[in-house]
Design an enzyme around this catalytic site. Structure first.
Site, PDB file in Angstrom:
ATOM      1  N   ASP A  10       0.852  -1.184   0.000  1.00 27.54           N
ATOM      2  CA  ASP A  10       0.000   0.000   0.000  1.00 27.54           C
ATOM      3  C   ASP A  10       0.889   1.235   0.000  1.00 27.54           C
ATOM      4  OD1 ASP A  10      -1.731   2.114   0.617  1.00 27.54           O
ATOM      5  OD2 ASP A  10      -2.938   0.906   1.983  1.00 27.54           O
ATOM      6  N   ILE A  11       0.745   2.085  -1.000  1.00 30.21           N
ATOM      7  CA  ILE A  11       1.629   3.238  -1.103  1.00 30.21           C
ATOM      8  C   ILE A  11       1.456   4.198   0.074  1.00 30.21           C
ATOM      9  CG2 ILE A  11       0.102   4.718  -2.491  1.00 30.21           C
ATOM     10  CD1 ILE A  11       2.748   5.395  -4.107  1.00 30.21           C
ATOM     11  N   ASP A  34      -5.215   8.442  -5.697  1.00 28.50           N
ATOM     12  CA  ASP A  34      -5.468   9.822  -5.272  1.00 28.50           C
ATOM     13  C   ASP A  34      -6.359   9.854  -4.030  1.00 28.50           C
ATOM     14  OD1 ASP A  34      -5.423  12.569  -5.320  1.00 28.50           O
ATOM     15  OD2 ASP A  34      -6.774  12.781  -7.030  1.00 28.50           O
ATOM     16  N   GLY A 120      -4.439   2.754 -13.680  1.00 32.07           N
ATOM     17  CA  GLY A 120      -5.697   2.407 -13.036  1.00 32.07           C
ATOM     18  C   GLY A 120      -6.891   2.842 -13.855  1.00 32.07           C
ATOM     19  N   ILE A 121      -7.669   3.785 -13.313  1.00 33.99           N
ATOM     20  CA  ILE A 121      -8.892   4.204 -14.015  1.00 33.99           C
ATOM     21  C   ILE A 121      -8.591   4.968 -15.300  1.00 33.99           C
ATOM     22  CG2 ILE A 121     -10.295   4.226 -11.924  1.00 33.99           C
ATOM     23  CD1 ILE A 121      -9.944   7.239 -11.795  1.00 33.99           C
ATOM     24  N   TYR A 122      -7.353   5.449 -15.462  1.00 34.18           N
ATOM     25  CA  TYR A 122      -6.986   6.113 -16.707  1.00 34.18           C
ATOM     26  C   TYR A 122      -6.621   5.110 -17.802  1.00 34.18           C
ATOM     27  CZ  TYR A 122      -7.051  10.826 -14.671  1.00 34.18           C
ATOM     28  OH  TYR A 122      -7.434  12.013 -14.097  1.00 34.18           O
TER      29      TYR A 122
END
Length: 287
Positions: A10-11, A34, A120-122
């Site tokens: 986990d970042i 984000d 990811g979502i991009y």
């Protein structure tokens, strides 16, 4: 020289000087990495974003804020290109890594943790996203001493790890099995074999040389089984390993067991025996 490692985790939990946030242009928080960084770091990050970036941030650019309650000191925010939305210029993705390293230098940060930006979502294609990350960090001069490429899922981590070993092989210690892998063969079996070679080198970088070549073979085979998930000696047909497949051709990601049996292992045994001879006691390591 920078040390680059692939990390499965986990970042938001990385204890580094700065973590990189895959932000959006508005710089007011969002989903994915984000959102996780804003939630874990608390309101202080958003307040700093509003103060420092009243007009947001351009795609490919980077800037910093406090890290709030995170274990890091700073968050470096960078806006990746939205592949799903038609932003497909790879130089923008490369710029995210380059600009983040430049901001880290401005801050004096010595350790930095990146997520896989835009993957990811991009929806940036995964293999190319990994390639852009690893190659850009490799090409970018920086005073940062440690870079972590952090993946949340095990599958992505394995792919990142394989590419990190390609560009940033770890050092091997003297009198270890890993040292036998330092020089690559002039010819390979299939395109996945160099990846396995590098993975074995890293796995055995600190493993002491055994007393004989039989134990050497057993140790290498055991390490290969752990990496491949199947015994290297269990098949004559090529073994496909997804994390060794960067998508560059029909044999990409394929390991050739017969090459290891007749060439790869033989090269390592020859080097092992030469090492024993150089030490003046060739009989000590005879099988």
């Amino acid at each position: 020289m920078v040390t680059v490692t692939a990390v499965h985790g986990d970042i938001t939990e990385q204890r580094v000087d700065a973590v990189v946030n895959a932000a959006n242009r508005q710089m007011r928080g969002g989903g994915g990495v984000d959102g996780a960084i804003h939630r874990a770091g608390g309101r202080a990050i958003l307040d700093d974003c509003i103060a420092r970036f009243p007009r947001g941030l351009s795609t490919g650019d980077a800037g910093w804020t406090t890290a709030g309650a995170l274990p890091a000191t700073w968050v470096i925010h960078t806006v990746g290109p939205n592949h799903a939305g038609g932003e497909r210029d790879r130089t923008l993705l490369e710029s995210c890594y380059r600009r983040s390293l430049e901001v880290a230098d401005e801050l004096g940060a010595e350790s930095l943790a990146f997520p896989l930006i835009s993957a990811g979502i991009y929806a940036w294609p995964l293999n190319d996203a990994i390639d852009a990350a690893v190659d850009t960090v490799h090409r970018t001069p920086s005073r940062v001493e440690e870079v972590r490429l952090v993946s949340f899922t095990a599958e992505t981590h394995r792919r990142v790890h394989a590419q990190v070993l390609r560009r940033f092989p770890p050092p091997t210690e003297p009198d270890t099995i890993g040292r036998l892998f330092d020089r690559s063969p002039s010819q390979w079996g299939l395109r996945g074999d160099p990846y396995l070679w590098r993975a074995l080198r890293a796995e055995l970088a600190t493993t002491p040389l055994p007393p004989n070549s039989w134990e050497l073979q057993d140790t290498i085979h055991a390490a290969a089984t752990g990496i491949l998930g199947t015994p290297l000696t269990s098949a004559d047909e090529p073994i496909h390993v997804s994390e060794f497949d960067p998508g560059h051709g029909m044999s990409a990601g394929a390991i050739l067991p017969s090459w290891w049996k007749h060439t790869g292992i033989r090269i390592l045994i020859d080097r092992y025996e030469a090492t024993a001879t150089e030490e003046g006691d060739p009989a000590a390591r005879e099988p």
